[in-house]
Scaffold this motif. Structure first.
Motif, PDB file in Angstrom:
ATOM      1  N   ASN A   2      22.429  40.698  35.877  1.00 27.20           N
ATOM      2  CA  ASN A   2      23.253  40.690  37.409  1.00 27.20           C
ATOM      3  C   ASN A   2      22.874  39.229  38.023  1.00 27.20           C
ATOM      4  OD1 ASN A   2      20.672  40.727  38.461  1.00 27.20           O
ATOM      5  ND2 ASN A   2      21.592  42.691  39.284  1.00 27.20           N
ATOM      6  N   THR A   3      23.440  38.720  38.470  1.00 27.17           N
ATOM      7  CA  THR A   3      23.470  37.466  39.373  1.00 27.17           C
ATOM      8  C   THR A   3      22.372  37.172  40.075  1.00 27.17           C
ATOM      9  OG1 THR A   3      25.967  37.337  39.819  1.00 27.17           O
ATOM     10  CG2 THR A   3      24.678  36.027  41.040  1.00 27.17           C
ATOM     11  N   GLU A  34      29.211  35.644  29.309  1.00 24.56           N
ATOM     12  CA  GLU A  34      28.153  36.168  30.371  1.00 24.56           C
ATOM     13  C   GLU A  34      26.707  35.164  31.572  1.00 24.56           C
ATOM     14  OE1 GLU A  34      25.865  39.827  29.747  1.00 24.56           O
ATOM     15  OE2 GLU A  34      27.927  40.361  28.438  1.00 24.56           O
TER      16      GLU A  34
END
Length: 207
Positions: A2-3, A34
């Motif tokens: 994730n970020t 991504e």
């Protein structure tokens, strides 16, 4: 991934003094599309170098842009003048302003950038500088007159005694105006005078 995980990776690699381009290339190789863009990696790496600790987005509480008031600008200017090494996180703590506001005041209003100090190997006193000049002239005179030969020297050694170690590059970074040269910092400061002993066949030369 994730970020926030990407940001944590950027933070760790930045702390190891790895360039943003290298960080981005590694992320892109592993995660492909991504991975965050280079501009995103470079922006977060810059923030982490300037002292940001959080990897989460700032809470958008609707604070007005009027936080960049003349009083707030002068307060930050005063703090930076007193301590050019202060981090944005410390400025936030002192002023109660958001990270974005502090960064905007520093870059847009005060036109400051934070750069790593330039290291100076040693700091000599006037006495030490004068002694080096005197001894060099004395040895040159001996050599010219034939009283001392470089071939007489067998070996030499020297010792330094230090009472202070320099910090990491991140901790030595300081806020300066965009057109100013980087600040300087003494890499090591000697506790005692530096003595250099050169042992020769017929004499002991002391520097």
């Amino acid at each position: 991934m994730n970020t926030e995980s990407f940001r944590f990776y950027i933070k760790v690699r930045t702390a190891l003094n790895i360039e943003a381009r290298t960080i981005h290339d590694v992320l892109h190789t592993v995660f492909g599309d991504e991975a965050p863009s280079y501009r995103t990696v470079a922006r977060w790496a810059q923030w982490f170098r300037e002292g940001r600790e959080e990897i989460e987005d700032e809470e958008r509480s609707g604070r007005p842009v009027t936080e960049t008031t003349p009083d707030n600008i002068e307060e930050i200017r005063s703090i930076v003048n007193d301590d050019p090494h202060v981090t944005i996180a410390e400025l936030q703590e002192h002023t109660g302003l958001s990270y974005g506001t502090v960064h905007r005041i520093l870059s847009d209003h005060l036109e400051l950038i934070k750069i790593t100090a330039r290291y100076i190997p040693k700091q000599l006193t006037d006495y030490q500088r004068n002694e080096r000049v005197r001894i060099c002239k004395e040895n040159l005179s001996r050599f010219t007159e034939g009283g001392w030969r470089l071939s007489d020297v067998i070996t030499g050694d020297e010792s330094w005694f230090f009472h202070q170690q320099t910090g990491r590059k991140v901790s030595n970074a300081a806020w300066v105006a965009k057109d100013d040269p980087p600040p300087t910092i003494i890499r090591r400061i000697s506790l005692l005078l530096k003595l250099y002993f050169a042992f020769s066949l017929n004499q002991l030369v002391l520097f």
